[in-house]
Every structure is written in C-alpha cells, then in structure tokens.
Design an enzyme around this catalytic site. Structure first.
Site, PDB file in Angstrom:
ATOM      1  N   TYR A 138       0.839  -1.209   0.000  1.00  0.00           N
ATOM      2  CA  TYR A 138       0.000   0.000   0.000  1.00  0.00           C
ATOM      3  C   TYR A 138       0.873   1.258   0.000  1.00  0.00           C
ATOM      4  O   TYR A 138       0.523   2.269  -0.604  1.00  0.00           O
ATOM      5  CB  TYR A 138      -0.931   0.026   1.220  1.00  0.00           C
ATOM      6  CG  TYR A 138      -2.062  -0.986   1.207  1.00  0.00           C
ATOM      7  CD1 TYR A 138      -2.116  -2.006   0.267  1.00  0.00           C
ATOM      8  CD2 TYR A 138      -3.092  -0.911   2.147  1.00  0.00           C
ATOM      9  CE1 TYR A 138      -3.150  -2.933   0.269  1.00  0.00           C
ATOM     10  CE2 TYR A 138      -4.130  -1.826   2.147  1.00  0.00           C
ATOM     11  CZ  TYR A 138      -4.150  -2.845   1.213  1.00  0.00           C
ATOM     12  OH  TYR A 138      -5.180  -3.752   1.230  1.00  0.00           O
TER      13      TYR A 138
ATOM     14  N   ARG B   7      10.538   1.298   8.730  1.00  0.00           N
ATOM     15  CA  ARG B   7      10.851   0.117   9.543  1.00  0.00           C
ATOM     16  C   ARG B   7      12.237   0.260  10.164  1.00  0.00           C
ATOM     17  O   ARG B   7      12.482  -0.171  11.283  1.00  0.00           O
ATOM     18  CB  ARG B   7      10.787  -1.160   8.699  1.00  0.00           C
ATOM     19  CG  ARG B   7       9.372  -1.494   8.254  1.00  0.00           C
ATOM     20  CD  ARG B   7       9.310  -2.803   7.484  1.00  0.00           C
ATOM     21  NE  ARG B   7       8.145  -2.812   6.599  1.00  0.00           N
ATOM     22  CZ  ARG B   7       7.674  -3.898   5.993  1.00  0.00           C
ATOM     23  NH1 ARG B   7       8.247  -5.054   6.165  1.00  0.00           N
ATOM     24  NH2 ARG B   7       6.628  -3.813   5.188  1.00  0.00           N
TER      25      ARG B   7
ATOM     26  N   GLU C 119       0.124 -10.776  -3.713  1.00  0.00           N
ATOM     27  CA  GLU C 119       0.970 -11.978  -3.805  1.00  0.00           C
ATOM     28  C   GLU C 119       0.524 -12.856  -4.966  1.00  0.00           C
ATOM     29  O   GLU C 119      -0.673 -13.029  -5.180  1.00  0.00           O
ATOM     30  CB  GLU C 119       0.777 -12.854  -2.564  1.00  0.00           C
ATOM     31  CG  GLU C 119       1.485 -12.460  -1.335  1.00  0.00           C
ATOM     32  CD  GLU C 119       0.984 -13.353  -0.216  1.00  0.00           C
ATOM     33  OE1 GLU C 119       1.694 -14.291   0.143  1.00  0.00           O
ATOM     34  OE2 GLU C 119      -0.118 -13.120   0.280  1.00  0.00           O
TER      35      GLU C 119
END
Ligand code: TTP
Length: 675
Positions: A23, A60, A121
C-alpha cells in the site's frame, strides 16, 4: 520446440512473488515526492493517528511497526509521512490497491500459470518457461546474466572467504555438472529476475520473490530477503532451511494445529517433526494430516499453482472500535447498507468485466455483550444464497445479522434480568460474497442465459430480469416493484432452506429498536468457536449444508429466494474444476481437533475423513474466500482467519527480514526526492 515434462515434481520451478510494503508503494506512486521517505499508510480512523496497515522499509528502519498507531509511529520516527487510505462510504476504499495488484498480475501472468494468492501476492509455475530456456538457451550459453539475477540469495551456496557474491551466483547458475533440478532453478532465477524488473518498469512497484520446487518453499523463501530481492531454495538446501524454521512460521501451521504440535508434541521447529514417524503423526492428527506433516517436514508439497487471476470472493468490512461500537439495529443497518453497496459494486463489475456471478452471501461480525457471562461466545457468522440487486444484498445482510444476533444473545435475548437489561455492542461488521462461478461460455448475456433455462418462469416484464442482475444498483432497484416476478424469474421453483427461529419473545427484547423478523432464509456458518480446523472440502458439494441450532428448526419452504447459482447447478460446464474444489479448505469450527491438508495428493481421502466427521455440520469453504478479502475484514475477524489462511508473511527461518540493511537491488531504483 516441444519440451518433455519432468518426471518428478522436484523438477518443477515455482515462484512466489510478494510486493514490498504494497500500500505504501501504491501511495508513493501517487505522490512520488514520498519515495525514499519513511512512510506509512494508516487506516481510516483518526483515533491516535489511525492504525498503521503498511509501513515502508525506511520507516521500519526507524523502528516503526505495523502494530503501531500513527501517534506512536510519529514518536518513533518524527519524519514519518502518514498517508490515509482512500475513503468511500465512510470506510477504507481499497479499490486503488486492488487495481494496482491486478496490474502486477497481468504482467506476471504472461510468464506461465499464475495464481493470485492475495491482493499483493502471486504464485507462478515457471516449469515450462524454465525447461524451454534450458533447452534453447541454457544459462551457461548466455553472454551475460542480468545483474538482478546475480543478486539472488541462493540458500546453501558454498562460498569461500573473499568470494565475489555475484560471481558465486553466476557459477551456481552456470554449473555444467549441476543436476537437472538445479539447472531448472538456475533458469527460474533468470526468468524471475526479468519478471521483477518488468513489473518495476511497468508499474513502478518493487517486489520480492522466492524460487523453489514447490509453492510451500517458494513462499517461505520470498519473505527471507526483502525488499526487492529474490531468494532461491535448491533441493539440497531444503532440509537445512526447515530444520531451524519455527513451526508456526510454516504456512497453515500458524493456528491451532501449530499450537497443538508445540504443546502436545513439544515441536519447536519444522525440523523437529522429523523425529516422528508418519504413523505417529497420523495417530495424533489423523491419517491425512499426519501424512501432510510428515511430508512438509521433508519439504514435500504437491500443491499445484492454480491458474486463477481473479479473486475467489469479494468482501467489505469495517471495524467500530471502542466508543464507536454499534449499539442499535438502525446503526447496524446503516453500516450494512454501506458495506453491501460496496460489495455490490464489486459484484457488478465482476459480472460486467469477467462474466462471473457469486452465489453465497456471508455476514461476519464481532461483538461483545454487557454483563457477559460467556465472554468467549463468538458472534456467529451466517450465510445465505446471494441475490443480485443492491437492495436485496442489503436486505439479506441485515436479515443475516438479525439471525446471528438472536443466536448470540441466546433464548432470552436482551430481556431485562433483574433491573438491568443486557445489551450488545458490535465492534466489526463485514459482508462477503463467495462461490463465484463463470457464466457458462457461449452465453452472450446473462439475461439470455436465464431465459434459456426452461425451469425458470420468464419475467413478466420484458427486461426486468436483465435489470435484476444488472450491473448498476439503480437498475436493479428500478425493478423492485417486480419483486416477486423477478425473484421467481431468477430462481427455479424448487426448494429453499428456511430457518424458523423459535426463540421466545425475542422480537420484543431488542431494546426499542426494530423488530427482528421471525423467519428468513439463511444458512448457518459453523464459526462459533475458536477451534480453527482446516479441511479440504467435500469435492464439489455442499454436503451437509443444513445446521440446526437449538431453538431453530430448519424446514423446506418455497419462498423463491434461491441464489443465482441454483440456476447453474445442473449446468455441466460448471467452472469450478474438481481439482480446485478439492484443494479448497473448509473450516469447521465445531470439530475437536485440527486437521489439515493443502496437498492434492491425499485430499480425496481427507475429504472422506472430514466428511465422516462432519456429516451433519455445515462448514463454509475457506478456500473460496480470497485471502485479499481478509485485508478488508475487521481485524478481529482477520486475526481469527489469518491464523490458518495466511499464517505468516515472514517465514524467515531466523534470518532478519525487512530491516532494509541488506543490499536491496531494485529497491533503490527510486532515490528519495526532495519534498
Ligand atoms: P503484506 O504483504 O502483509 O505486507 P506489505 O506488503 O505491506 O509488506 P511486506 O513488504 O512485508 O510484504 O500486506 C500487503 C498489504 O495488505 C499491505 O501493504 C497492507 C495490507 N494489509 C492490511 O491492510 N492489513 C493487514 O493486517 C496486513 C497484514 C496487510
């Protein structure tokens, strides 16, 4: 040039392609100035900055995690850019992401059999492509091998100190003495690298991939080196990979079965399974699950890549956390109307674009009760035949909700107990449409197809039926005064399941709200406990689709509320192949023990096993629900289902993933832009 098929399944070349922080990438493509900056996509919910649903790799690295809320993320990474998901009808609108996922699928699908496994995926069976390459232009004959392929992580590769990484990869790919399996994988490495570059070029999205001899290993591998890298599992490296892999990281072992293996057999890693004989595992988990466990411990999986580019189901959901919990029927109805409208929009475009029709409507909700003496009681899920027409979907969804609520509240409903009245709160709602079938080919319009069904009374008003299944909500609504005619026209006049609720006095007990209808057509979805049990389905059947719950009688009644699929059920060209049906998993939450199989090889046996146990139970087929749907469901429901549907996204076997510290190849394609 025709190529001989490999004799063993070990010689297959399977890839699992997984988009990186999907996203976020979609939002960064919309706003290129965000590229390279720590970015997260937050849910539509302003409380504490909204929940994070996708986090860029830059964020992250600053310690931002998906479990955080916007404010926490800001505290951890003051520079983080928070982008809110698009909103429609007062809820997240994931259409942009779905469409972006389709862009990727359409590129990948050109390379071989392609299975869209979730919103971001894809599995690819590249065996044919790899064999052609090996026959026509084997890697050692190539003048050069693409850089992206040379950056592949090949598990088990032997490197001397000082060896050049890319050179060792080149050597491995071009080894003349390699066995055929490794040679095919070598071709797979080159093909997948090329595909990933093509995806990047055409969509601007980076992705990671796993390349192995089966789906299970490919999926494990794709998450091991992210973002924008690919990982390869040669046959010789399988055992080492599995030996240290925590059992819960294995696909389909993230839930109850994995927990049982840990607690009952003391298994920590997949490798620990090797100590147990097949018989022993069968003793504990049944013949098929035992065999399946024995196989996965050895990296064996017969699961085929399905040639499926379209989702197996559609869903629309919303959570209502904390003070936003819904507490009145009118509020619930309002939201069900919104969700149904969104669902119907997607059903309509599926019908229009793909000529597909869904046949089952399912309602899920999460709830709690005041004075909850039975706090573990789950709000039951309900399903019924899906009727086309937005108002019909809305109506049926609300009826299902009321049926579920009545069951949830028990025979005394919200009747006052003592001085206090028991009340309920709804914290999550979702509607989904499954059992999607193609309109048989050769049928130029659905109307013509319906009209060709001799058992179906024709609609008295010309064009009404067309409108009944028309692609726009307004069209179907315009037909609403023809209700009985259109209902009959769409449904053969045979039987229908109808549940009569006999709960005493319940209608009057829903506060001062709407009355709960006494009768409606619905089927119970066995989803009442946490016993997440995974089964393959009864092959192609809805065996035992009747469930009685206490206080409910099932009776046959001609109410003209059949699903569209009834019309198709006798059609010999039913699009769901036997194999596909066999490979679906059915959830029966009323079973005592987990049992699971994803392998086609023993699915029919397992079907029987399951069937024996579930003669009278009604389960719904998890396999029919596309995993991407779960992204849209309330988190509580996601949690419940993900444990067995999509157990773990990051099966990294002890390796760190996602810190972005590894060389990230095409991830650095886009340098950070100045804001
Ligand atoms: P994932 O593939 O799980 O994660 P990701 O693509 O964001 O990151 P990674 O690089 O680690 O694979 O999910 C795909 C998208 O689905 C994700 O971008 C946002 C959405 N999603 C949710 O909305 N809720 C969830 O709980 C999860 C797991 C994903």
């Amino acid at each position: 040039m025709p190529v001989a098929r490999p004799e063993t399944s070990d010689a297959r070349v399977i890839a699992h392609v997984d988009m990186d922080c999907f996203y976020v990438q979609v939002e960064q493509r919309k706003q290129p100035e965000l590229r390279g900056l720590p970015t997260a996509v937050v849910q539509y919910n302003e409380w504490q900055g909204g929940g994070l649903i996708a986090v860029s790799y830059e964020a992250r690295r600053c310690g931002v995690k998906r479990s955080m809320r916007g404010e926490e993320a800001k505290a951890a990474c003051p520079d983080i850019q928070l982008v809110q998901v698009p909103v429609a009808r007062g809820k997240a609108d994931l259409n942009t992401y779905r469409t972006a996922g389709s862009e990727v699928v359409s590129i990948l699908a050109q390379s071989g059999k392609c299975e869209r496994a979730s919103i971001d995926e894809v599995y690819l069976d590249l065996t044919d492509a790899a064999e052609s390459m090996l026959a026509d232009a084997p890697p050692e004959s190539l003048e050069s091998i693409d850089e992206e392929a040379l950056k592949s992580h090949i598990l088990g590769i032997n490197r001397e100190d000082g060896d050049d990484f890319k050179e060792s990869v080149r050597d491995w790919i071009c080894r003349k003495d390699a066995d055929r399996r490794d040679k095919l994988l070598g071709c797979g490495i080159i093909i997948v690298a090329e595909l990933r570059k093509q995806v990047l070029k055409e969509t601007e999205f980076s992705c990671s991939a796993g390349v192995a001899h089966n789906k299970m290993l490919a999926k494990l591998a794709s998450g091991m080196n992210k973002p924008a890298q690919q990982t390869v599992v040669p046959y010789a490296a399988v055992q080492e990979l599995l030996t240290s892999l925590p059992i819960k990281k294995m696909k389909q072992l993230g839930g109850k079965l994995g927990t049982s293996l840990q607690t009952d057999l003391g298994i920590v890693t997949v490798g620990d399974l090797l100590q147990f004989s097949e018989t022993k595992l069968q003793e504990h988990y049944g013949i098929n699950t035992g065999t399946w466990l024995w196989n996965i411990a050895r990296g064996i999986s017969g699961e085929e890549v399905q040639g499926r580019l379209l989702p197996k189901s559609h869903g629309s959901g919303k959570t209502f956390p904390g003070p936003r919990a819904l507490r009145s029927l009118s509020n619930v109805q309002h939201w069900l109307n919104q969700l149904s409208e969104e669902l119907y929009e997607r059903l309509s475009s599926d019908l229009e674009q793909n000529k597909r029709i869904a046949s089952t409507l399912t309602l899920h909700a999460t709830a709690f009760r005041s004075k909850d003496s039975d706090s573990h009681k789950k709000f039951p899920s309900k399903s019924c035949p899906l009727r086309y027409g937005v108002t019909k979907v809305q109506e049926d969804a609300f009826n299902l909700f009321q049926a579920a609520l009545r069951e949830y509240m028990g025979p005394f409903g919200t009747k006052p107990q003592g001085n206090k009245k028991e009340t309920w709160r709804i914290t999550g709602l979702s509607v989904s449409a499954s059992k999607i079938v193609d309109i048989p080919s050769g049928t130029s319009s659905i109307m013509r197809y319906f009209q060709s069904q001799s058992t179906i009374p024709s609609c008295s008003t010309s064009g009404c039926l067309q409108e009944h299944v028309a692609v726009t909500p307004s069209a179907s609504e315009s037909c609403s005064e023809q209700k009985s005619a259109e209902t009959e026209a769409a449904m053969p006049p045979d039987k229908d399941m109808s549940i009569t609720d006999t709960s005493p006095d319940l209608d009057n007990s829903y506060g001062n709200m709407d009355m709960v209808p006494e009768k409606f057509t619905c089927q119970d979805v066995s989803c009442q406990s946490n016993e997440a049990t995974e089964f393959p389905t009864q092959s192609g059947s809805n065996k035992g689709t009747q469930t009685k719950t206490s206080g409910q009688k099932i009776k046959e009644k001609s109410r003209g509320m059949h699903s569209v699929v009834d019309i198709f059920k006798n059609y010999s060209a039913a699009p769901r192949s036997k194999q596909e049906t066999q490979e679906d998993s059915t959830v029966s939450l009323t079973s005592n023990r987990g049992s699971l199989s994803s392998s086609t090889s023993h699915s029919s046996e397992m079907n029987k096993e399951v069937g024996d146990r579930r003669e009278t139970e009604w389960g719904y087929k998890v396999g029919e629900i596309d995993q991407s749907v779960f992204d849209e469901l309330p988190y509580e429901i996601q949690r419940e289902f993900r444990s067995f549907l999509r157990p773990n996204k990051r099966p990294n076997a002890g390796k760190s993933k996602g810190d972005g510290s590894a060389s990230s190849g095409i991830a650095h394609y886009f340098p950070p832009l100045k804001r």
